[in-house]
Design a protein around this motif. Structure first.
Motif, short mmCIF file in Angstrom:
data_model
loop_
_atom_site.label_atom_id
_atom_site.label_comp_id
_atom_site.label_asym_id
_atom_site.label_seq_id
_atom_site.Cartn_x
_atom_site.Cartn_y
_atom_site.Cartn_z
N UNK A 147 0.77 -1.25 0.05
CA UNK A 147 0.12 0.06 0.15
C UNK A 147 0.84 1.38 -0.10
N UNK A 148 2.14 1.13 0.44
CA UNK A 148 2.95 2.44 0.48
C UNK A 148 3.94 2.67 -0.39
N UNK A 149 4.10 1.44 -1.46
CA UNK A 149 4.99 1.56 -2.59
C UNK A 149 4.46 2.48 -3.61
N UNK A 150 5.44 3.18 -4.09
CA UNK A 150 4.90 4.06 -5.23
C UNK A 150 4.41 3.29 -6.38
N UNK A 151 3.25 3.81 -6.99
CA UNK A 151 2.68 3.09 -8.11
C UNK A 151 3.35 2.74 -9.27
N UNK A 152 4.27 3.49 -9.60
CA UNK A 152 5.11 3.45 -10.83
C UNK A 152 6.08 2.47 -10.44
N UNK A 153 6.08 1.56 -9.30
CA UNK A 153 7.51 0.85 -9.01
C UNK A 153 6.62 -0.53 -8.70
N UNK A 154 5.52 -0.95 -8.99
CA UNK A 154 4.79 -1.95 -8.48
C UNK A 154 4.69 -2.92 -9.63
N UNK A 155 4.82 -4.15 -9.13
CA UNK A 155 4.75 -5.18 -10.51
C UNK A 155 4.08 -6.49 -9.75
N UNK A 156 3.69 -7.44 -10.46
CA UNK A 156 3.13 -8.75 -10.03
C UNK A 156 3.85 -9.63 -10.70
#
Length: 266
Positions: free
Chosen positions: A192-201
């Motif tokens: 929830x606190x990771x910058x959205x432009x750094x998220x992967x699945x």
């Protein structure tokens, strides 16, 4: 479109039905899969799989649990193997203190060799971190001081400080089926606190199947369930999480072209 940024299609679990597994992923809208190398000495198997399927790409590297077996791997060898058009990453490298397959010193040496290869090639380093947050952080900070390199903390199950350090150093954070587990609220809090432009699945298939498949063999098609859980965590809908994670994927694994970048030669 969704992507699976980390799976192991060369593992024996898939040997009898690899075609069907890739087909199911395709039908589920999984447009790209990266099958991850854990032993450089078995890279030929990984490369063959990537060459067989249009949607599948690969990495080259040594898993920390296999570091003692591959102490002869060099930066130059990794660079040479990475020139193959389907190789889009280095690793998976890192530290794993949960198991005792290789000493911390041998793991760290292998980790640094693969960091050097990522720095030289510009390909992202796929990082495995298990029960080794402090040493992972220390090595990342020290090596970044020698020159930057792209990286991803895959299958994130570490502490909040490592996530924050990773993002601060320019890295990406990838979440697996662990995100869907009932007892993984701490991982959801970190997501929830990771910058959205750094998220992967990812799936890390054949391991860590997301709910509702927990306890069964994982496969790339199931990444949709992790993506849905991540969407709930950060408060967006499934279409937005698909676009967000796919855009991030192609920004990180930038050797591969996104579908709208592929030129039709017909």
């Amino acid at each position: 479109m969704l992507v699976d940024s980390h799976c192991h299609l060369d593992f024996p679990d898939f040997s009898e039905e690899r075609d069907a597994i890739v087909s199911r992923a395709r039908e589920a809208g999984i447009g790209r899969m990266v099958t991850i190398c854990t032993r450089v000495r078995k890279f030929d198997q990984i490369r063959e799989i990537a060459e067989t399927y249009d949607e599948v790409y690969c990495s080259v590297g040594t898993h920390p649990n296999n570091a003692a077996e591959e102490q002869d791997v060099t930066v130059e060898e990794l660079i040479q193997l990475s020139r193959h058009p389907k190789v889009v990453a280095i690793g998976e490298a890192g530290l794993d203190y949960h198991y005792d397959y290789a000493s911390p010193e041998i793991q760290a040496k292998s980790f640094r060799i693969q960091i050097a290869a990522a720095r030289e090639t510009g390909l992202p380093l796929v990082i495995h971190a298990r029960s080794a947050d402090d040493d992972i952080e220390a090595i990342l900070r020290e090596e970044m001081g020698k020159g930057g390199f792209p990286f991803i903390l895959h299958c994130f199950s570490s502490g909040r400080r490592l996530a924050e350090t990773g993002v601060a150093l320019g890295g990406y954070i990838s979440f697996s089926g662990i995100l869907t587990f009932r007892n993984s609220q701490n991982i959801r809090d970190i997501a929830a606190i990771v910058s959205h432009d750094r998220l992967l699945v990812e799936t890390d298939a054949p391991f860590l199947s997301p709910v509702p498949y927990r306890g069964k063999r994982n496969e790339p098609a199931f990444v949709a369930h992790t993506a849905s859980a991540l969407a709930d965590v950060i408060g967006v809908d499934t279409q937005e999480i698909a676009k967000l994670t796919t855009d991030n994927f192609f920004r990180l694994f930038n050797k591969m072209k996104a579908p709208d970048q592929v030129v039709d030669k017909a």
